[in-house]
Write a protein that holds these residues in place. Structure first.
Motif: not given
Ligand SMILES: *[C@@H]1O[C@H](CO)[C@@H](O)[C@H](O)[C@H]1NC(C)=O
Ligand SMILES: *[C@@H]1O[C@H](CO)[C@@H](O)[C@H](O)[C@H]1NC(C)=O
Length: 438
Positions: A34-35, A37
């Protein structure tokens, strides 16, 4: 009680531990993805990359203006998650340990007839035809130290010592890249053995020559051999990726002797070059550049230090000598956006050393190792006048045959209609004179 300890309990503890460990990793990877992307998406919006067009084509290499520089650096600046670096190229996807285990265990058993695949090298040493191929593709010449270090302090040479270990001289400054001199990257029966003898030992090198700079791309065992440290002269400067000094200092390298560079950081060093009873001063500019790879030395230090390529320029104090500029490509997957941006910022280069091996299977390795077609693209993207293929013919660590890299390189050059000398493979230890750019 004893029976319980010896039987059910340890099993339970073991399975709970495995589950907790696996679960923690899945959560960690999910947050990390997530970080990465979100950071890359936001960078893509904020930092558009310069494009090569008909208008800027003639003045493309090394001509980035202030805004373009800001965008390139913004797009490809280092990114961290919980103290560990991440890749910033758009091609990267999370691979995790499981993909590696699938490749090394399941895939190896089914497609490579088991473990310990050596690229077909030892089979070739047993036939007349195979030995001939080895002598043609991977000849070894002892390095002629007198010739190398006796040359006048202008001009440049390249000498391949195996893997990514290269001895490069530019205007009299000697640079050794990714030093490994052992028979194996790690002393273990699991670790591959060097295919060919080295053309010189580290002791030969420091006895007969002057070593100004040791340049290290990342901390993997096939790129950094710590056993040379006691023999490194005190006049040698280490230039390494951000985060690597902890390891070097533990092994006794004084902090003063280490320059750490993050991506896009630049160091300026002065080297005194002796020649015929006189000495001249050379100014060396080294810039750390991004690569698409990872780092680890132990199970616990994955990605705690950075992985890099480097741009190196050498001149005298008044910049009166012809331009000498090296691109040392660390281990990296191919990323057109990244390498074109490097060309825009720091190209053209008179000399580039580019990895051409360790690329099969592509489904797993394409993100961390370019194939020869990628290597040729890198040479074009950065504007290299002369490139040399390295990181092959030393240790078999992937699934291609040992002699596949030069064959695939020839195909890639033909496919791109480039002369076969554009990216060369050269005998181990043979001194190559490389013409300087204008
Ligand atoms: C190390 O970095 C790579 C590349 O970004 C990433 O895929 C991998 O998950 C990282 N490993 C750890 C343990 O952080
Ligand atoms: C390396 O460190 C030593 C002592 O700490 C110092 O005398 C020497 O000048 C340093 N060399 C370089 C090249 O920085």
């Amino acid at each position: 009680m004893l029976a319980q300890l010896g039987g059910r309990l340890p099993l339970k503890v073991f399975s709970y531990t495995i589950c907790a460990w696996g679960g923690a990793w899945i959560v960690y990877y999910a947050f990390q993805e997530c970080r990465r992307t979100f950071a890359l998406r936001s960078r893509q919006r904020r930092f558009p990359l310069p494009r090569r067009t008909a208008e800027n084509d003639a003045a493309w290499f090394g001509q980035a203006n202030a805004q373009e520089r800001k965008n390139i650096v913004g797009r490809f600046s280092p990114l961290k998650f919980l103290g560990r670096y991440l890749n910033v190229t758009p091609e990267w996807r999370e691979q995790g340990l499981w993909e590696w285990m699938w490749w090394k265990v399941v895939h190896a058993l089914i497609w490579n007839d088991g473990f310990g695949f050596d690229g077909g090298f030892s089979a070739d040493t047993k036939t007349e035809e195979g030995r001939k191929r080895i002598e043609t593709l991977l000849p070894v010449e002892p390095v002629d130290m007198a010739k190398l270090f006796g040359a006048p302090p202008e001009g440049s040479t390249y000498t391949w010592l195996g893997q990514s270990t290269c001895l490069i001289r530019m205007h009299g400054v000697t640079i050794l890249t990714d030093p490994v001199f052992g028979t194996q990257p790690v002393k273990s029966f699991l670790s591959p053995v060097r295919m060919r003898p080295m053309p010189c030992t580290f002791l030969d090198l420091v006895r007969d020559g002057v070593l100004d700079i040791i340049l290290v791309s990342h901390n993997h065992f096939d790129h950094l051999d710590l056993s040379i440290i006691p023999h490194v002269p005190r006049t040698t400067k280490w230039v390494v990726s951000r985060g690597m000094s902890t390891l070097l200092r533990k092994c006794g390298v004084p902090m003063e002797n280490i320059t750490e560079l993050a991506w896009w950081e630049e160091a300026q060093l002065e080297c005194t070059v002796a020649h015929d009873d006189t000495s001249v001063t050379r100014v060396v500019h080294i810039t750390g550049l991004p690569a698409s790879h990872w780092s680890a030395r132990t199970l616990l230090d994955t990605n705690k230090s950075l992985w890099s390529s480097y741009a190196v320029r050498v001149n005298d104090q008044s910049a009166a000598l012809p331009r000498a500029s090296l691109f040392f490509c660390g281990d990296s997957g191919y990323s057109p956006d990244l390498f074109r941006s490097i060309g825009r910022m720091y190209g053209p280069f008179h000399l580039a050393t580019i990895p051409i091996g360790s690329y099969e299977p592509r489904w797993h390795l394409s993100l961390q190792h370019m194939d020869p077609l990628g290597s040729v693209s890198v040479a074009e993207d950065i504007g290299a006048a002369q490139s040399f293929g390295m990181h092959w013919g030393t240790w078999c660590m992937s699934d291609e045959r040992w002699d596949a890299p030069p064959a695939d390189l020839a195909l890639a050059l033909a496919q791109k209609k480039l002369p076969c000398s554009y990216v060369k493979t050269v005998p181990l230890g043979q001194i190559q004179h490389v013409p300087l750019g204008a």
